[in-house]
Scaffold this motif. Structure first.
Motif, mmCIF file in Angstrom:
data_model
loop_
_atom_site.group_PDB
_atom_site.id
_atom_site.type_symbol
_atom_site.label_atom_id
_atom_site.label_comp_id
_atom_site.label_asym_id
_atom_site.label_seq_id
_atom_site.Cartn_x
_atom_site.Cartn_y
_atom_site.Cartn_z
ATOM 1 N N ILE A 218 -9.406 7.065 -1.829
ATOM 2 C CA ILE A 218 -8.997 5.898 -2.493
ATOM 3 C C ILE A 218 -8.198 6.370 -3.298
ATOM 4 C CG2 ILE A 218 -11.374 4.745 -2.381
ATOM 5 C CD1 ILE A 218 -11.728 5.378 -5.034
ATOM 6 N N ASP A 219 -7.266 5.449 -3.700
ATOM 7 C CA ASP A 219 -6.275 5.641 -4.869
ATOM 8 C C ASP A 219 -6.129 4.221 -5.643
ATOM 9 O OD1 ASP A 219 -4.082 5.978 -6.505
ATOM 10 O OD2 ASP A 219 -2.513 5.416 -4.782
ATOM 11 N N ILE A 220 -6.596 4.067 -6.990
ATOM 12 C CA ILE A 220 -6.515 3.273 -7.707
ATOM 13 C C ILE A 220 -5.718 3.232 -9.024
ATOM 14 C CG2 ILE A 220 -8.114 1.855 -9.365
ATOM 15 C CD1 ILE A 220 -10.468 2.987 -7.563
ATOM 16 N N GLY A 221 -4.879 2.244 -9.343
ATOM 17 C CA GLY A 221 -4.079 2.073 -10.579
ATOM 18 C C GLY A 221 -2.529 1.749 -10.192
ATOM 19 N N ALA A 222 -1.984 1.829 -9.106
ATOM 20 C CA ALA A 222 -0.829 1.767 -8.977
ATOM 21 C C ALA A 222 -0.418 0.283 -9.487
ATOM 22 C CB ALA A 222 -0.251 1.618 -7.282
ATOM 23 N N TYR A 223 0.730 0.285 -10.226
ATOM 24 C CA TYR A 223 1.002 -0.782 -10.946
ATOM 25 C C TYR A 223 1.421 -2.082 -9.767
ATOM 26 C CZ TYR A 223 2.398 1.930 -14.961
ATOM 27 O OH TYR A 223 2.418 2.864 -15.867
ATOM 28 N N GLY A 224 1.296 -3.192 -10.052
ATOM 29 C CA GLY A 224 1.133 -4.501 -9.133
ATOM 30 C C GLY A 224 2.876 -4.642 -8.772
ATOM 31 N N SER A 225 3.878 -4.200 -9.610
ATOM 32 C CA SER A 225 5.163 -4.195 -9.395
ATOM 33 C C SER A 225 5.672 -3.098 -8.842
ATOM 34 C CB SER A 225 5.811 -4.350 -10.726
ATOM 35 O OG SER A 225 5.709 -3.222 -11.653
ATOM 36 N N GLN A 226 4.977 -1.981 -8.428
ATOM 37 C CA GLN A 226 5.555 -0.699 -7.991
ATOM 38 C C GLN A 226 6.132 -0.925 -6.735
ATOM 39 O OE1 GLN A 226 2.878 2.376 -8.612
ATOM 40 N NE2 GLN A 226 4.187 3.932 -7.630
ATOM 41 N N SER A 227 7.253 -0.356 -6.145
ATOM 42 C CA SER A 227 7.962 -0.489 -5.098
ATOM 43 C C SER A 227 6.952 -0.052 -3.818
ATOM 44 C CB SER A 227 8.868 0.690 -4.976
ATOM 45 O OG SER A 227 8.645 1.890 -4.894
ATOM 46 N N ASP A 228 7.096 -0.795 -2.687
ATOM 47 C CA ASP A 228 6.095 -0.483 -1.693
ATOM 48 C C ASP A 228 5.736 0.685 -1.041
ATOM 49 O OD1 ASP A 228 6.127 -3.287 -1.740
ATOM 50 O OD2 ASP A 228 7.616 -3.751 -0.374
ATOM 51 N N GLY A 229 7.186 1.547 -0.959
ATOM 52 C CA GLY A 229 6.849 2.845 -0.536
ATOM 53 C C GLY A 229 6.419 3.679 -1.674
ATOM 54 N N GLY A 230 6.572 3.352 -2.992
ATOM 55 C CA GLY A 230 5.838 4.210 -3.980
ATOM 56 C C GLY A 230 4.386 4.166 -4.018
ATOM 57 N N ILE A 231 3.978 2.902 -3.668
ATOM 58 C CA ILE A 231 2.298 2.669 -3.830
ATOM 59 C C ILE A 231 1.895 3.614 -2.527
ATOM 60 C CG2 ILE A 231 0.402 1.128 -3.101
ATOM 61 C CD1 ILE A 231 2.271 -1.064 -4.335
ATOM 62 N N PHE A 232 2.332 3.619 -1.527
ATOM 63 C CA PHE A 232 1.938 4.219 -0.059
ATOM 64 C C PHE A 232 1.877 5.953 -0.408
ATOM 65 C CE2 PHE A 232 2.746 6.647 3.889
ATOM 66 C CZ PHE A 232 1.649 6.322 4.356
ATOM 67 N N SER A 233 3.091 6.249 -1.045
ATOM 68 C CA SER A 233 3.310 7.835 -1.258
ATOM 69 C C SER A 233 2.786 8.295 -2.556
ATOM 70 C CB SER A 233 4.787 8.160 -1.111
ATOM 71 O OG SER A 233 5.500 7.410 -2.201
ATOM 72 N N ARG A 234 2.182 7.300 -3.468
ATOM 73 C CA ARG A 234 1.683 7.725 -4.634
ATOM 74 C C ARG A 234 0.791 8.816 -4.775
ATOM 75 N NH1 ARG A 234 -0.701 5.757 -10.036
ATOM 76 N NH2 ARG A 234 -2.865 5.563 -9.092
ATOM 77 N N VAL A 235 -0.377 8.619 -3.783
ATOM 78 C CA VAL A 235 -1.546 9.636 -3.852
ATOM 79 C C VAL A 235 -1.744 9.883 -2.102
ATOM 80 C CG1 VAL A 235 -3.950 10.223 -4.202
ATOM 81 C CG2 VAL A 235 -2.430 9.032 -6.019
ATOM 82 N N ILE A 236 -2.405 9.083 -1.730
ATOM 83 C CA ILE A 236 -2.684 9.226 -0.147
ATOM 84 C C ILE A 236 -1.599 9.848 0.916
ATOM 85 C CG2 ILE A 236 -3.768 8.502 1.877
ATOM 86 C CD1 ILE A 236 -5.340 6.479 0.075
ATOM 87 N N GLY A 237 -0.407 9.222 0.799
ATOM 88 C CA GLY A 237 0.504 9.537 1.524
ATOM 89 C C GLY A 237 1.105 10.662 1.375
ATOM 90 N N ARG A 238 1.372 11.017 0.013
ATOM 91 C CA ARG A 238 1.762 12.295 -0.482
ATOM 92 C C ARG A 238 0.806 13.635 -0.173
ATOM 93 N NH1 ARG A 238 3.149 12.443 -6.612
ATOM 94 N NH2 ARG A 238 0.812 12.236 -6.651
ATOM 95 N N ALA A 239 -0.480 13.231 -0.286
ATOM 96 C CA ALA A 239 -1.574 14.101 0.054
ATOM 97 C C ALA A 239 -1.575 14.652 1.379
ATOM 98 C CB ALA A 239 -2.738 13.883 -0.300
ATOM 99 N N VAL A 240 -1.321 13.761 2.265
ATOM 100 C CA VAL A 240 -1.247 14.139 3.605
ATOM 101 C C VAL A 240 0.011 15.004 4.086
ATOM 102 C CG1 VAL A 240 -1.230 13.416 6.159
ATOM 103 C CG2 VAL A 240 -2.754 12.187 4.444
ATOM 104 N N GLU A 241 1.125 14.490 3.517
ATOM 105 C CA GLU A 241 2.508 15.014 3.796
ATOM 106 C C GLU A 241 2.450 16.527 3.443
ATOM 107 O OE1 GLU A 241 4.660 13.934 5.588
ATOM 108 O OE2 GLU A 241 4.201 11.813 5.806
ATOM 109 N N THR A 242 1.906 16.905 2.001
ATOM 110 C CA THR A 242 1.951 18.030 1.382
ATOM 111 C C THR A 242 0.815 19.018 1.878
ATOM 112 O OG1 THR A 242 0.689 17.296 -0.647
ATOM 113 C CG2 THR A 242 3.239 17.118 -0.725
ATOM 114 N N GLY A 243 0.020 18.542 2.718
ATOM 115 C CA GLY A 243 -1.144 19.241 3.165
ATOM 116 C C GLY A 243 -2.355 19.351 2.038
ATOM 117 N N ASP A 244 -2.390 18.403 1.253
ATOM 118 C CA ASP A 244 -3.541 18.521 0.385
ATOM 119 C C ASP A 244 -4.930 17.934 1.170
ATOM 120 O OD1 ASP A 244 -2.422 19.721 -1.867
ATOM 121 O OD2 ASP A 244 -1.852 17.842 -2.894
#
Length: 422
Positions: A218-244
């Motif tokens: 889960i990832d909670i707290g992205a701003y409703g106005s945040q860019s679409d790509g930014g929401i996805f890469s904020r936590v989960i997407g970035r964690a998979v891409e970086t190996g976390d």
């Protein structure tokens, strides 16, 4: 004798005057209070909901107790024990018990409403109710998340993949992912940070689940106005891409010539990745691509149902939350943890998520779950990234699409289902 210069003396004098004034204001605030405890709330032990209707349901009616708390009496007692080290208070006044704090919080999360109404029901001040809710939700997260929402390891991912393969005929699938807007009242001085494309204010809950409708990421707290790509890469997407977040290494699936990575499934809002499968875009697709989209939609139904169960059981998520964003995050986090906690035990899951409560399928015929009757759907997010992927990611999708039309990978009804849809 120690001497100080004029500037230092002036600075110390200002500091002493400021400290004295702040102490005076603090004492004046308490001196000016009309009551230590509002007279009507002094009858809490005799008239409050915890001593009356809650106590009656707890001892006499398990079904009504579940409707009130969304859990069994045994699970309630277990949760009280887990929260006691985190919530036990010491005060000159008689402190609210951990059981009462939990009962107030579960009632609010399960049924929504205002904190004023909750205070009247439990004979506490509105400010006390708000403080209790936030503290208890934070304690629920601290107590439950290490066990019931811990990040899966390789063995866990393989178990999840086995579930998706056996229930939804998706090999190497380790979850379904989606994002939903959680409506909030516009925070003061926030400008347009939380203002989303639907012209409301919100934060975003991004989550993945397993085949049994348990949340895994889960990832909670992205701003409703945040860019679409930014929401996805904020936590989960970035964690998979970086190996976390590490999925098991690719494996050869019977019927395939090459290794297939483990992957999540998402809808058309998500970008195509090697570890994330999305549907083919467009209309008038080939039979192979149409079958792929249909097979993917079967797996994505798990996250749709998981969000549906969550919102129908914890109805605070269906209303506009009147609280600061950090408090809303605490509420949502607690709801997700409670969802997994209750589903973990058969006694709680029997009431919380009975078989007819979620979608079921028999030879391609879908029977919709009862949660849909309650109009509990949360609003989805928009596109979560540009539809641009590497050549390898597209080739992996094509390989999986080809597998779905082989003897090893097909389901008997898929051809009829696709042709009837088209």
């Amino acid at each position: 004798m120690f001497e100080i210069d004029e500037d230092t003396a002036m600075y110390l004098g200002i500091m002493l005057m400021t400290s004295g004034y702040m102490l005076y204001k603090r004492r004046k605030r308490w001196y000016n209070r009309r009551w230590w405890v509002r007279p009507i709330n002094q009858d809490r032990e005799q008239r409050g909901a915890y001593s009356n209707i809650f106590a009656a349901m707890r001892t006499m009616d398990e079904e009504e107790f579940f409707k009130y708390t969304r859990m069994s009496r045994r699970q309630f007692d277990t949760l009280v024990k887990l929260l006691t080290p985190l919530l036990k208070k010491r005060s000159q006044r008689k402190a609210l018990s951990v059981g009462q704090r939990l009962a107030m919080t579960l009632k609010y999360l399960a049924h929504g409403g205002s904190t004023s109404a909750l205070g009247w029901e439990y004979y506490v001040a509105k400010s006390t109710a708000q403080k209790v809710l936030k503290e208890t939700c934070q304690a629920i997260w601290r107590a439950l998340s290490p066990k019931y929402l811990k990040r899966p390891q390789e063995e866990d991912w393989r178990r999840i993949a086995d579930g998706f393969h056996s229930k939804w005929n998706l090999p190497n699938c380790v979850g379904a992912i989606d994002g939903k807007h959680i409506a909030i009242q516009a925070p003061s001085n926030a400008g347009s940070l939380f203002f989303n494309y639907k012209k409301t204010h919100s934060i975003v809950l991004m989550a993945a689940c397993d085949a049994e409708y348990n949340f895994t990421l889960i990832d909670i707290g992205a701003y409703g106005s945040q860019s679409d790509g930014g929401i996805f890469s904020r936590v989960i997407g970035r964690a998979v891409e970086t190996g976390d977040i590490v999925f098991p290494p690719p494996e050869v699936i019977p019927g395939m010539a090459q290794e297939m990575p483990y992957y999540l499934v998402g809808d058309a809002a998500f970008p195509q990745r090697k570890w994330l499968m999305r549907p083919y875009p467009g209309r008038s697709l080939s039979l192979q691509k149409s079958i792929f989209n249909y097979r993917l939609s079967r797996g994505r139904r798990t996250i749709e149902n998981a969000f549906g169960i969550l919102a129908s059981r914890w109805r605070i998520l269906r209303s506009v939350m009147v609280a600061q964003p950090d408090t809303v995050e605490a509420y949502v986090s607690a709801c997700v943890c409670l969802h997994n906690f209750i589903k973990s035990e058969t006694c709680g899951s029997r009431f919380y998520c009975p078989p007819n409560y979620v979608d079921s399928e028999n030879n391609g015929v879908v029977n919709e779950g009862n949660w849909r009757l309650e109009m509990a759907a949360l609003r989805g997010v928009g596109r979560l990234g540009a539809n641009i992927a590497t050549r390898v990611a597209y080739e992996l999708r094509d390989m999986l699409a080809n597998y779905f039309i082989t003897r090893e990978g097909e389901v008997p009804w898929q051809y009829h289902k696709v042709t009837s849809i088209n």
